[in-house]
Design an enzyme around this catalytic site. Structure first.
Site, PDB file in Angstrom:
ATOM      1  N   PRO A 168      -3.510   0.536  19.110  1.00 21.77           N
ATOM      2  CA  PRO A 168      -3.267   0.001  17.767  1.00 21.77           C
ATOM      3  C   PRO A 168      -3.400   1.011  16.623  1.00 21.77           C
ATOM      4  O   PRO A 168      -3.063   0.689  15.484  1.00 21.77           O
ATOM      5  CB  PRO A 168      -4.320  -1.105  17.632  1.00 21.77           C
ATOM      6  N   TYR A 210      -8.928   5.372   7.855  1.00 21.90           N
ATOM      7  CA  TYR A 210      -8.966   5.716   9.273  1.00 21.90           C
ATOM      8  C   TYR A 210      -9.988   6.848   9.405  1.00 21.90           C
ATOM      9  O   TYR A 210      -9.752   7.944   8.889  1.00 21.90           O
ATOM     10  CB  TYR A 210      -7.599   6.208   9.758  1.00 21.90           C
ATOM     11  N   TYR A 269       4.358   6.586   9.893  1.00 23.59           N
ATOM     12  CA  TYR A 269       3.494   5.435   9.580  1.00 23.59           C
ATOM     13  C   TYR A 269       4.275   4.334   8.864  1.00 23.59           C
ATOM     14  O   TYR A 269       4.089   3.152   9.151  1.00 23.59           O
ATOM     15  CB  TYR A 269       2.293   5.899   8.733  1.00 23.59           C
ATOM     16  N   LYS A 276       1.602  -0.023  15.090  1.00 23.54           N
ATOM     17  CA  LYS A 276       3.021  -0.050  15.469  1.00 23.54           C
ATOM     18  C   LYS A 276       3.450  -1.243  16.333  1.00 23.54           C
ATOM     19  O   LYS A 276       4.643  -1.537  16.428  1.00 23.54           O
ATOM     20  CB  LYS A 276       3.385   1.242  16.226  1.00 23.54           C
ATOM     21  N   HIS A 318       0.838  -1.200   0.000  1.00 26.10           N
ATOM     22  CA  HIS A 318       0.000   0.000   0.000  1.00 26.10           C
ATOM     23  C   HIS A 318       0.874   1.251   0.000  1.00 26.10           C
ATOM     24  O   HIS A 318       1.755   1.400   0.843  1.00 26.10           O
ATOM     25  CB  HIS A 318      -0.913   0.013   1.231  1.00 26.10           C
TER      26      HIS A 318
HETATM   27  P1  FAD Z   1       2.501 -11.535  21.692  1.00 27.32           P
HETATM   28  O1  FAD Z   1       1.986 -11.570  20.304  1.00 27.32           O
HETATM   29  O2  FAD Z   1       1.566 -11.175  22.779  1.00 27.32           O
HETATM   30  O3  FAD Z   1       3.142 -12.971  21.982  1.00 27.32           O
HETATM   31  C1  FAD Z   1       3.530 -13.365  23.296  1.00 27.32           C
HETATM   32  C2  FAD Z   1       3.450 -14.875  23.407  1.00 27.32           C
HETATM   33  O4  FAD Z   1       3.914 -15.260  24.704  1.00 27.32           O
HETATM   34  C3  FAD Z   1       2.027 -15.393  23.298  1.00 27.32           C
HETATM   35  O5  FAD Z   1       1.982 -16.439  22.340  1.00 27.32           O
HETATM   36  C4  FAD Z   1       1.688 -15.871  24.698  1.00 27.32           C
HETATM   37  O6  FAD Z   1       0.796 -16.995  24.699  1.00 27.32           O
HETATM   38  C5  FAD Z   1       3.050 -16.246  25.235  1.00 27.32           C
HETATM   39  N1  FAD Z   1       3.126 -16.214  26.705  1.00 27.32           N
HETATM   40  C6  FAD Z   1       2.509 -15.353  27.563  1.00 27.32           C
HETATM   41  N2  FAD Z   1       2.791 -15.656  28.828  1.00 27.32           N
HETATM   42  C7  FAD Z   1       3.610 -16.734  28.791  1.00 27.32           C
HETATM   43  C8  FAD Z   1       4.242 -17.514  29.793  1.00 27.32           C
HETATM   44  N3  FAD Z   1       4.065 -17.238  31.104  1.00 27.32           N
HETATM   45  N4  FAD Z   1       5.001 -18.558  29.407  1.00 27.32           N
HETATM   46  C9  FAD Z   1       5.183 -18.832  28.093  1.00 27.32           C
HETATM   47  N5  FAD Z   1       4.598 -18.148  27.088  1.00 27.32           N
HETATM   48  C10 FAD Z   1       3.826 -17.099  27.446  1.00 27.32           C
HETATM   49  N6  FAD Z   1       0.747  -4.145  15.542  1.00 27.32           N
HETATM   50  C11 FAD Z   1       1.230  -3.705  14.337  1.00 27.32           C
HETATM   51  O7  FAD Z   1       2.459  -3.586  14.192  1.00 27.32           O
HETATM   52  N7  FAD Z   1       0.412  -3.413  13.279  1.00 27.32           N
HETATM   53  C12 FAD Z   1      -0.950  -3.520  13.389  1.00 27.32           C
HETATM   54  O8  FAD Z   1      -1.654  -3.290  12.396  1.00 27.32           O
HETATM   55  C13 FAD Z   1      -1.499  -3.925  14.664  1.00 27.32           C
HETATM   56  N8  FAD Z   1      -2.834  -4.050  14.854  1.00 27.32           N
HETATM   57  C14 FAD Z   1      -3.310  -4.549  16.036  1.00 27.32           C
HETATM   58  C15 FAD Z   1      -4.676  -4.684  16.182  1.00 27.32           C
HETATM   59  C16 FAD Z   1      -5.200  -5.178  17.376  1.00 27.32           C
HETATM   60  C17 FAD Z   1      -6.686  -5.282  17.528  1.00 27.32           C
HETATM   61  C18 FAD Z   1      -4.320  -5.577  18.439  1.00 27.32           C
HETATM   62  C19 FAD Z   1      -4.877  -6.138  19.728  1.00 27.32           C
HETATM   63  C20 FAD Z   1      -2.960  -5.446  18.288  1.00 27.32           C
HETATM   64  C21 FAD Z   1      -2.440  -4.928  17.099  1.00 27.32           C
HETATM   65  N9  FAD Z   1      -1.073  -4.785  16.918  1.00 27.32           N
HETATM   66  C22 FAD Z   1      -0.588  -4.275  15.728  1.00 27.32           C
HETATM   67  C23 FAD Z   1      -0.143  -5.145  17.997  1.00 27.32           C
HETATM   68  C24 FAD Z   1       0.505  -6.530  17.805  1.00 27.32           C
HETATM   69  O9  FAD Z   1      -0.484  -7.504  17.637  1.00 27.32           O
HETATM   70  C25 FAD Z   1       1.377  -6.858  19.017  1.00 27.32           C
HETATM   71  O10 FAD Z   1       2.217  -5.752  19.293  1.00 27.32           O
HETATM   72  C26 FAD Z   1       2.247  -8.115  18.763  1.00 27.32           C
HETATM   73  O11 FAD Z   1       1.462  -9.273  18.859  1.00 27.32           O
HETATM   74  C27 FAD Z   1       3.393  -8.226  19.776  1.00 27.32           C
HETATM   75  O12 FAD Z   1       4.095  -9.421  19.574  1.00 27.32           O
HETATM   76  P2  FAD Z   1       4.863 -10.140  20.775  1.00 27.32           P
HETATM   77  O13 FAD Z   1       5.492 -11.355  20.173  1.00 27.32           O
HETATM   78  O14 FAD Z   1       5.703  -9.141  21.471  1.00 27.32           O
HETATM   79  O15 FAD Z   1       3.739 -10.543  21.819  1.00 27.32           O
HETATM   80  C1  DHB Z   2      -4.992  -3.148  11.238  1.00 26.80           C
HETATM   81  C2  DHB Z   2      -4.797  -2.891  12.569  1.00 26.80           C
HETATM   82  C3  DHB Z   2      -4.355  -1.644  12.960  1.00 26.80           C
HETATM   83  O1  DHB Z   2      -4.139  -1.372  14.246  1.00 26.80           O
HETATM   84  C4  DHB Z   2      -4.105  -0.655  12.025  1.00 26.80           C
HETATM   85  O2  DHB Z   2      -3.686   0.568  12.435  1.00 26.80           O
HETATM   86  C5  DHB Z   2      -4.280  -0.925  10.687  1.00 26.80           C
HETATM   87  C6  DHB Z   2      -4.730  -2.183  10.298  1.00 26.80           C
HETATM   88  C7  DHB Z   2      -5.480  -4.482  10.824  1.00 26.80           C
HETATM   89  O3  DHB Z   2      -5.692  -5.345  11.688  1.00 26.80           O
HETATM   90  O4  DHB Z   2      -5.682  -4.688   9.624  1.00 26.80           O
END
Ligand code: FAD
Ligand code: DHB
Length: 389
Positions: free
Chosen positions: A292, A200, A384, A296, A72
């Site tokens: 979100p 957005y 962004y 980021k 995009h």
């Molecule tokens: P997580 O994905 O939370 O992974 C952590 C892992 O550790 C999990 O699998 C969990 O089960 C495991 N764990 C937890 N506790 C324990 C334990 N005690 N022992 C062993 N394992 C454990 N980010 C973007 O960059 N772009 C986006 O468009 C975006 N959109 C989003 C939309 C929504 C609705 C949400 C909720 C989040 C969004 N994010 C986005 C954020 C993104 O999803 C998270 O920042 C990302 O998942 C972080 O990755 P992580 O590996 O740090 O943590």
């Molecule tokens: C999505 C999530 C976001 O937080 C965002 O800023 C843009 C897209 C998504 O899940 O597609």
């Protein structure tokens, strides 16, 4: 068991770190609390910065991303009944890739399996020990038997609710936090997206976001009260509310259908400083959360992994601890800029109950400025698409 790096958590941060380490010949074991299916069932991020894509390339996991991801070059900002395009490519020279977190996770899991590296799923009672010494170890239980992994380093990649940060005495770190009084309700549906690019939308009834996963699968979000539960929203109520909040021509193009998934997310800004405690390094959501709105969170997890991987590789290549010593400061410098951007984008687009009529007028003025000034649009675009590592 003995390994070089014990990784806690098989989310994107843990799996990406594991893959980069494995390809560099550094032994690692991942411990994950949930099952692989459960990890794959969490629908979250959708937008990848160029730096994240480059890192997935470096990890050898980006073939499907390049084949199926949607590049995009712009986003739409909607307010006062109209959409305004921000040309990311023109303002920053770069683009973003729309490719779901579930797919990133699946690709990383498959690559790890192909290398034959161990991930222990459904590991219970994970505990971190002695990480303030040169001989840290981790214990966990599997089928009621307690096992132990000795490691040179522990990488805490276990998300916001994980055990790694909670294993550190609270006096050893500072927390900076803002909890927002609203959440996002997200719906995934097998319907074509309403537009070619993300929209957005700011509306007096609350924020809305039109996103996608493919030409036939859409992802939509609406701002809701923080206390709302998924069960309170039927599919019909969701679609009606979404269409009220986006400009009429976009609303006409929203194709509705049964939800494949529907979930609520609380909005929070959070940073724990520092991100290193002796031989324990925090990575991704374990150390910081952004609302979100700026897309980021996953991208920050990736940039943390970039810094940590380089530092661990230096250590095993040359026994140099210099990059390990600066990991926290380098990661946090980038984290705080993304915190600022995500906070700003959230405040610019959401209905902030406490802001009153004056705040609403300022919000419209800000969006008007943003969409009519090259200087302001450049600031949005640069952030962004992702600040440099
Ligand atoms: P997580 O994905 O939370 O992974 C952590 C892992 O550790 C999990 O699998 C969990 O089960 C495991 N764990 C937890 N506790 C324990 C334990 N005690 N022992 C062993 N394992 C454990 N980010 C973007 O960059 N772009 C986006 O468009 C975006 N959109 C989003 C939309 C929504 C609705 C949400 C909720 C989040 C969004 N994010 C986005 C954020 C993104 O999803 C998270 O920042 C990302 O998942 C972080 O990755 P992580 O590996 O740090 O943590
Ligand atoms: C999505 C999530 C976001 O937080 C965002 O800023 C843009 C897209 C998504 O899940 O597609």
């Amino acid at each position: 068991m003995r390994t070089q790096v014990a990784i806690i958590g098989a989310g994107p941060a843990g799996l990406l770190l594991g893959q980069l380490l494995s390809r560099a010949g550094i032994d690692n074991i991942i411990l994950e609390r949930s099952s692989a299916d459960h990890v794959l069932s969490r629908v979250r991020a959708g937008v990848l910065e160029g730096g994240t894509v480059a890192l997935l390339d470096e990890a050898g996991c980006a073939d499907r991303l390049h084949a199926e991801g949607l590049v995009h070059n712009g986003i739409e900002i909607a307010f006062s009944g109209e959409c305004h395009r921000i040309d990311l490519k023109r303002h920053s020279g770069r683009s973003v890739t729309v490719y779901g977190q579930t797919e990133v996770t699946r690709d990383l899991m498959e690559a790890r399996a192909a290398l034959g590296r161990p991930t222990i799923y459904e590991a219970a009672n994970v505990e971190l020990h002695e990480f303030d010494t040169a001989a840290p170890y981790v214990t966990f239980t599997r089928e009621d038997i307690t096992e132990r992994i000795d490691a040179d380093f522990i990488a805490g990649c276990d998300g916001f609710h994980g055990i790694s940060r909670r294993s550190v005495p609270t006096a050893a770190f500072s927390v900076f936090e803002r909890v927002y009084p609203f959440g996002w309700l997200g719906v995934l549906a097998d319907v074509p997206p309403a537009a070619d690019e993300l929209i957005y939308a700011r509306h007096a009834r609350g924020f809305a976001l039109c996103s996608m996963r493919s030409p036939t699968r859409s992802r939509y979000y609406i701002q809701t009260d923080a206390a709302d539960k998924v069960e309170m929203w039927t599919d019909d109520a969701f679609w009606d509310e979404l269409r009220r909040r986006v400009p009429a021509d976009a609303a006409d193009r929203v194709v509705t259908g049964p939800s494949l998934e529907k979930s609520m997310a609380q909005l929070r800004s959070f940073v724990a400083e520092p991100m290193r405690f002796g031989r324990l390094f925090l990575c991704g959501d374990a150390a910081h959360i952004v609302p979100p709105t700026g897309a980021k969170g996953l991208n920050l997890a990736a940039s943390d992994v970039h810094y940590l991987f380089g530092a661990i590789r230096d250590y095993f290549d040359s026994r140099s601890e210099a990059a390990l010593d600066t990991y926290s400061a380098r990661a946090l410098a980038r984290v705080w800029k993304a915190e600022r951007f995500s906070w700003w984008m959230t405040a610019a687009l959401h209905n902030l109950p406490e802001q009153g009529a004056f705040g609403e007028r300022l919000q419209i003025a800000e969006l008007d400025y943003l969409t009519h000034s090259d200087a302001a649009a450049s600031v949005l675009a640069e952030n962004y698409v992702g600040l440099p590592y």
